[in-house]
Motif scaffolding. Structure first.
Motif, short mmCIF file in Angstrom:
data_model
loop_
_atom_site.label_atom_id
_atom_site.label_comp_id
_atom_site.label_asym_id
_atom_site.label_seq_id
_atom_site.Cartn_x
_atom_site.Cartn_y
_atom_site.Cartn_z
N GLY A 9 0.75 -1.40 0.10
CA GLY A 9 -0.08 -0.11 -0.66
C GLY A 9 0.82 1.13 -0.19
O GLY A 9 -0.24 2.11 -0.44
N THR A 10 2.35 0.96 0.35
CA THR A 10 3.30 2.39 -0.16
C THR A 10 3.43 2.70 -1.62
O THR A 10 3.45 1.65 -2.50
N TRP A 11 3.49 3.83 -1.30
CA TRP A 11 3.39 4.39 -2.70
C TRP A 11 5.57 4.78 -2.92
O TRP A 11 6.45 4.83 -1.88
N ARG A 12 6.02 4.30 -3.95
CA ARG A 12 7.18 4.02 -4.20
C ARG A 12 7.36 4.55 -5.52
O ARG A 12 7.01 4.91 -6.39
N HIS A 13 8.61 5.57 -5.75
CA HIS A 13 9.35 5.74 -6.74
C HIS A 13 9.79 4.81 -7.76
O HIS A 13 11.21 4.66 -7.29
N GLY A 15 12.93 -3.57 -21.36
CA GLY A 15 12.90 -2.18 -20.10
C GLY A 15 13.36 -2.58 -18.82
O GLY A 15 13.31 -4.02 -19.11
N VAL A 16 13.55 -1.65 -18.03
CA VAL A 16 14.28 -1.86 -16.61
C VAL A 16 13.31 -1.00 -15.99
O VAL A 16 12.92 -0.02 -16.18
N VAL A 17 12.95 -1.38 -14.80
CA VAL A 17 12.05 -0.52 -13.33
C VAL A 17 13.38 0.07 -12.76
O VAL A 17 13.70 -1.50 -11.93
N LEU A 18 13.46 0.50 -11.88
CA LEU A 18 14.38 0.53 -10.74
C LEU A 18 13.47 1.63 -9.49
O LEU A 18 13.09 2.45 -9.71
N ASP A 19 13.17 0.77 -8.69
CA ASP A 19 12.56 1.78 -6.97
C ASP A 19 13.95 2.27 -6.75
O ASP A 19 14.72 2.22 -6.26
N LYS A 46 15.30 8.76 -3.16
CA LYS A 46 14.47 10.43 -3.21
C LYS A 46 14.51 10.29 -1.26
O LYS A 46 14.07 11.66 -1.02
N GLN A 47 14.41 9.05 -0.94
CA GLN A 47 14.18 9.80 0.55
C GLN A 47 15.02 10.98 1.24
O GLN A 47 15.69 11.20 1.99
N ALA A 48 16.49 10.09 0.68
CA ALA A 48 18.11 10.05 1.05
C ALA A 48 17.61 11.67 0.21
O ALA A 48 18.53 12.85 0.65
N GLU A 49 17.33 12.74 -0.55
CA GLU A 49 16.61 12.99 -1.47
C GLU A 49 16.20 14.21 -0.70
O GLU A 49 16.63 15.84 -0.92
N GLU A 50 15.61 14.23 -0.09
CA GLU A 50 14.19 14.52 0.89
C GLU A 50 15.08 15.53 1.95
O GLU A 50 15.11 15.55 2.28
#
Length: 175
Positions: free
Chosen positions: A120-124, A144-148, A153-157
């Motif tokens: 249920g959590t949102w992932r970037h 292609g690929v998808v990277l989580d 993003k948490q570190a940038e925030e």
């Protein structure tokens, strides 16, 4: 195979023997490479996919299915809509537009958006791919690929948070 005489009695056997030692070594090496690739993809939070543009089917590996929270049937060739259904509502149209533009231009696909994980959590996520064409130049596949990138993003925030130094409020953004 039995070789028989005129009366039908077996007089000798004919056969072959093939050395498959190199084939077995190759199979073992391939299995090892697959295992290492799978471990690397899991450790890096990367999922792989191939979008069949003509038939509107997405074929996903287990990692991608886990990131998007889709079942095995969907991962084995579900419609693109099944994946867009877990994209954040604010990101759906932009994500769809990124895909359509990549297919129309034949260029690479590069898009960041949010997906709702199975918990249920949102992932970037960052999705990248490259359109492939058939012999007539029509787009047929978008693998292609998808990277989580949620941790990034948490570190940038965290770096954007305000810091109070000697009574002076400092805030900033990471470039």
């Amino acid at each position: 195979l039995p070789v028989r005489d005129a009366q039908g009695r077996i007089v000798r056997w004919m056969g072959t023997c093939t050395d498959i030692q190199q084939q077995k070594r190759n199979e073992a090496a391939l299995q090892d490479a697959r295992m290492r690739l799978s471990a690397a993809l899991v450790a890096a939070d990367i999922g792989t996919w191939t979008y069949d543009v003509v038939n509107d089917r997405v074929y996903a590996d287990r990692n991608l299915a886990d990131i998007y929270g889709v079942d095995e049937a969907t991962a084995a060739g579900g419609p693109l809509a099944a994946y867009l259904a877990v994209v954040h509502p604010d990101d759906v149209e932009r994500t769809r537009r990124c895909i359509e533009e990549a297919i129309a231009s034949g260029d690479g696909f590069d898009c960041t958006y949010h997906v709702r994980g199975p918990d249920g959590t949102w992932r970037h996520v960052l999705a990248r791919g490259k359109v492939t064409h058939d012999g007539a130049g029509r787009p047929v596949w978008l693998p292609g690929v998808v990277l989580d990138i949620s941790r990034q993003k948490q570190a940038e925030e965290a770096l954007r948070t305000r810091v109070n130094v000697g009574g002076i409020s400092i805030s900033g953004t990471v470039a």
